[in-house]
Write an enzyme that holds these catalytic residues in place. Structure first.
Site, short mmCIF file in Angstrom:
data_model
loop_
_atom_site.label_atom_id
_atom_site.label_comp_id
_atom_site.label_asym_id
_atom_site.label_seq_id
_atom_site.Cartn_x
_atom_site.Cartn_y
_atom_site.Cartn_z
N LYS B 109 -5.53 0.29 6.59
CA LYS B 109 -4.87 1.00 5.50
C LYS B 109 -5.85 0.96 4.34
CE LYS B 109 -1.43 0.37 1.90
NZ LYS B 109 -0.24 -0.32 1.40
N THR B 219 7.75 -5.29 -1.25
CA THR B 219 8.45 -6.01 -2.32
C THR B 219 9.97 -5.95 -2.17
OG1 THR B 219 6.63 -5.29 -3.72
CG2 THR B 219 8.48 -6.33 -4.82
#
Lengths: 368, 272
Positions: B109, B219
Site C-alpha cells: 500500500k 481507527t
C-alpha cells in the site's frame, strides 16, 4: 515478622519488582540473593527509564478496569512502603492534569467517555477551564479545557530504586551485578556455576523472554530535560490524535517527557522523529521549555503479554512475575502483594484470579 | 443489470481472489490480544501494517522477527505492508523494497504524505512512486485522494486497484465528497477501495452501496471501546452494502408511492 522459618530465595532481575520483592522478603527474615544481568546503580531495567507515574484513572483509559483496581492498591501501599524506607519525600500525590489544545478538544471528550465507559459515570475527575488550569499550574497558560485527576500520584523513581538497593544491602541481601542467569526450579545458573535455593523468583522483564513464548518488548522512548524557567507540581498529559505524551516533574528542575510506544524490540537510540514528537509536545505545552537542556534520551522495552496485563506463574521452586508493560509503578504493589501472599501462605490476595498465569490462557488463532 | 449472487462475488485484486471486502489496519489497539480478537471478528481480506517505525527484527538476534510480527503472521491473513510515514516518492520506494524482502510479498500500500497535519496524500509523489513500483513488479495499492485525474494517472501507471480516501486518516468523518467519489466510481474501471476516514459501519455500508469494491479502516475499530464487536459490525455493514449494490438500489423519487395500494380496496378501513 520473624515467626516464619528462614528460607533461601534467589531473585533474578533487579528492576522494580525484583527490588521490592527482595526488600520485603529480607524484612520477613529470609536470605535473598539478587541477580541482574546489568549494573545495579544505573540498571538496564524499564523501571529506570520510566517516568514513575501512579495514575490509575489515566492508565485505565488505555487498558481495562483491573488496572484501575490494582492501581488503587498502589495508591494505598506506596506511602506506607516509602515511609518504611524513610523515603516519604519521594512520593507526590498532587493529582495529574490532562489537557488538549483547542483543535484537539475531541480527544478530551473521548477520554472522558472512555473513563465513564470503564468505571461508570461520576468517575473521579474534575473538569477545568483555563483559569482552573492556571490555578493548579500557573506556568500553563495555553489551555482552555482540561481534566484534573485528583487522586493520582508520581514518585521519584530513580531515587526510589537507589534507596531500595541501599535497604536490601543493609538488610544483608546478596547483590550480584553483571551476572546474567538461567533460572530453573530451585536453581540459578550463573556464568560461574549453579546455585541452589528454596525458591527462585524470576522478575527479569523482557530479559525472561526465552521462558515466555508470548512475552514481547514494546519500545518506549523518553527525553530528560532540565530548565528553571517553568515549574510543574504534577504530571501533565497532552492528548493529541496521533500521540499521547506526558511530562512528569522530577527534583532539581528536571522533567521526564515520554513516552513513545512502538511495537518493536529494537533498543537502538531514539529516532529523530520520536525526539521531534516528544520535544514539540513539550514546547506546545509551554514555550518556556524552548531553552530547556536535553540531559538524556531513554530507550527501553516494556515487557508485555498479549493482553498487556501482568502475569504471575507459580510452580514448585520457581515463581515468575512479568508483563507489567507501561504500568510498572502502578501495578507493582498488587503484583508484589500477590507474590508475598503466595510465599507466606497468607495475606491479602485480591487479584489472584487476575494475575495467576498458571491457568491455561486462550490459545492463539490457528492459521487458516 | 447486476444479477450476481453474493456467494461467488469475490474481490479480485491483481488477479488474486479474496472472500472478504474488508481490509483492516493493525495500529492503535489497546493490546495485541484485543487486536487479534478484532481481526478474528472482521474475517478480513488483508491486514495492513506499517514498518516505518516498527522495525521488524531490529536488534533481534534470533532473526525470526519481533513478537508483534509473529502475532500478525499467526492471524493467517494476507499481509499488506504500507509506506505510512513516508513524505517523498524516494522514501516510499525504498521502504517498499525493504518490506518486499522482510515479508516476502509483492503487495504494497503506497502512501506518500503531503501534509503533516491532515496526513493528506501527496498526489505528485504518489504517482512517481506508483510508476516506479509497478515497473518493479509490485502489486501497488495507492492511497490517494478522490481526485479523478490523479486516479486516471495512477491507473495509466499500471495500478490495478486504487484506494481513494473517504476523509483524512483517523477523522471518522465518513464520505466527505460524495460527488467526487461517485464520479470516480463511474469513470474508473479498476477495483476501488475506500481507505481512511470512516468512523461508523453505516458509512462503510454507504460506500459499498455506491459500488466501491472494498473498505480499509483502522481507527474506527481500534479506538472503539470494544474493538472486536466493532469490527464484526463493520464486517456485516460491508457485506450488507455490497449485497445492496448487487441487488440494485431503487432510484429516489419525489412523490410517495405506497408499496401496497390501499385506496380503492374494499374494506381497507375495516382492518382490525
Amino acid at each position: 515478622m520473624n515467626a516464619t522459618p528462614q528460607r533461601r530465595f534467589a531473585i533474578a532481575g533487579a528492576g522494580l519488582l525484583g527490588r521490592l520483592t527482595a526488600w520485603h522478603l529480607l524484612r520477613d527474615g529470609h536470605a535473598v540473593s539478587l541477580y541482574d544481568a546489568g549494573d545495579l546503580d544505573t540498571p538496564p531495567a524499564a523501571a529506570w527509564t520510566a517516568a514513575g507515574m501512579v495514575a490509575p484513572l489515566a492508565e485505565t483509559v488505555v487498558s481495562e478496569r483491573s488496572v484501575y483496581e490494582m492501581g488503587q492498591m498502589a495508591l494505598d501501599r506506596w506511602p506506607g512502603w516509602l515511609a518504611e524506607l524513610q523515603a516519604s519525600e519521594l512520593w507526590h500525590q498532587h493529582g495529574s492534569l490532562v489537557v488538549a489544545h483547542p483543535q484537539d478538544g475531541n480527544e478530551l471528550i473521548q477520554f472522558r467517555r472512555d473513563l465513564a465507559d470503564t468505571l461508570g459515570e461520576g468517575a473521579l475527575y474534575q473538569e477545568l477551564d483555563g483559569s482552573g488550569i492556571h490555578h493548579l499550574e500557573p506556568d500553563l497558560t495555553r489551555f482552555r479545557h482540561g481534566l484534573f485527576l485528583a487522586d493520582e500520584a508520581h514518585l521519584d523513581n530513580r531515587e526510589l530504586l537507589t534507596r531500595l538497593l541501599g535497604a536490601i544491602r543493609e538488610l544483608g541481601g546478596e547483590c550480584h551485578a553483571h551476572t546474567p542467569v538461567k533460572v530453573h526450579p530451585g536453581e540459578v545458573t550463573t556464568p560461574t556455576g549453579t546455585h541452589h535455593f528454596d525458591l527462585v523468583i524470576d522478575c527479569r522483564g523482557h530479559g525472561a523472554k526465552t521462558n515466555h513464548p508470548t512475552l514481547r518488548g514494546v519500545r518506549g522512548e523518553t527525553l530528560h530535560v532540565t530548565t528553571n524557567e517553568i515549574t510543574l507540581t504534577r504530571p501533565v498529559r497532552l492528548m493529541h490524535p496521533r500521540y499521547q505524551l506526558y511530562v512528569v516533574p522530577k527534583p532539581n528542575g528536571r522533567f521526564v517527557i515520554g513516552a513513545t510506544s512502538i511495537e518493536s524490540e529494537d533498543r537502538s537510540p531514539i529516532s529523530l522523529q520520536s525526539s521531534l514528537e516528544l520535544s514539540s509536545a513539550l514546547y506546545t505545552l509551554s514555550p518556556a521549555f524552548a531553552e530547556a537542556r536535553i540531559l538524556e534520551q531513554g530507550v527501553n522495552l516494556r515487557p508485555a503479554f498479549r493482553n498487556n496485563l501482568p502475569q504471575v506463574t507459580l510452580s514448585d521452586g520457581l515463581i515468575s512475575a512479568n508483563g507489567l508493560f507501561r504500568h510498572g509503578y502502578l501495578l507493582a504493589p498488587a503484583v508484589v502483594e500477590h507474590l508475598l501472599s503466595e510465599i507466606r501462605g497468607h495475606g491479602d490476595n485480591p487479584f489472584a484470579d487476575l494475575l495467576d498465569g498458571s491457568a491455561p490462557r486462550r490459545p492463539c488463532r490457528e492459521s487458516e | 443489470m447486476h444479477t450476481q449472487s453474493p456467494h461467488d462475488d469475490a474481490l479480485v485484486l491483481y488477479e488474486e481472489r479474496f472472500n472478504s471486502r474488508f481490509l483492516l489496519g493493525t495500529a492503535l489497539y489497546p493490546s495485541p490480544q484485543v487486536m487479534q480478537d478484532a481481526i478474528e471478528a472482521a474475517d478480513c481480506a488483508m491486514l495492513t501494517l506499517g514498518l516505518r517505525r516498527q522495525n521488524p527484527g531490529g536488534g533481534n538476534a534470533d532473526g525470526d522477527g519481533d513478537a508483534f510480527w509473529q502475532i500478525l503472521r499467526e492471524s493467517g491473513c494476507h499481509l499488506l505492508p504500507n509506506t505510512a510515514g513516508c513524505r517523498s516518492a524516494r522514501e516510499a520506494i525504498t521502504l517498499a523494497e525493504m518490506s518486499r524482502e522482510l515479508f516476502d510479498t509483492p503487495w504494497i500500500k503506497v502512501e506518500v504524505i503531503g501534509d503533516d497535519y491532515n496526513l493528506q496524500p501527496d498526489p505528485f509523489g504518489l504517482l512517481e512512486a506508483a510508476r516506479e513500483l509497478v515497473e518493479q513488479g509490485f502489486k501497488v495499492l495507492p492511497y490517494c485522494t478522490d481526485d479523478l485525474v490523479l486516479c486516471q494517472r495512477l491507473q495509466e501507471a499500471g495500478c490495478q486497484a486504487l484506494m481513494p480516501w473517504g476523509a483524512p486518516i483517523g477523522t471518522g468523518r465518513g464520505l466527505m465528497n460524495r460527488y467526487a467519489l461517485r464520479t470516480l466510481r463511474e469513470r474508473i474501471d479498476v477495483p476501488l477501495i475506500i481507505d481512511a476516514g470512516l468512523g461508523a459501519p453505516s458509512q462503510a455500508a454507504e460506500a459499498m452501496e455506491m459500488g466501491f469494491d472494498g473498505v480499509l479502516l483502522n481507527t474506527a475499530v481500534a479506538k472503539a471501546r470494544r474493538p472486536a464487536q466493532m469490527s464484526a459490525a463493520f464486517a456485516r455493514a460491508i457485506e450488507a452494502g455490497r449485497e445492496a449494490y448487487l441487488a440494485g438500489l431503487m432510484e429516489r423519487r419525489q412523490t410517495a408511492s405506497p408499496s401496497t395500494p390501499t385506496l380503492g380496496q374494499p374494506f381497507w378501513h375495516a382492518t382490525p
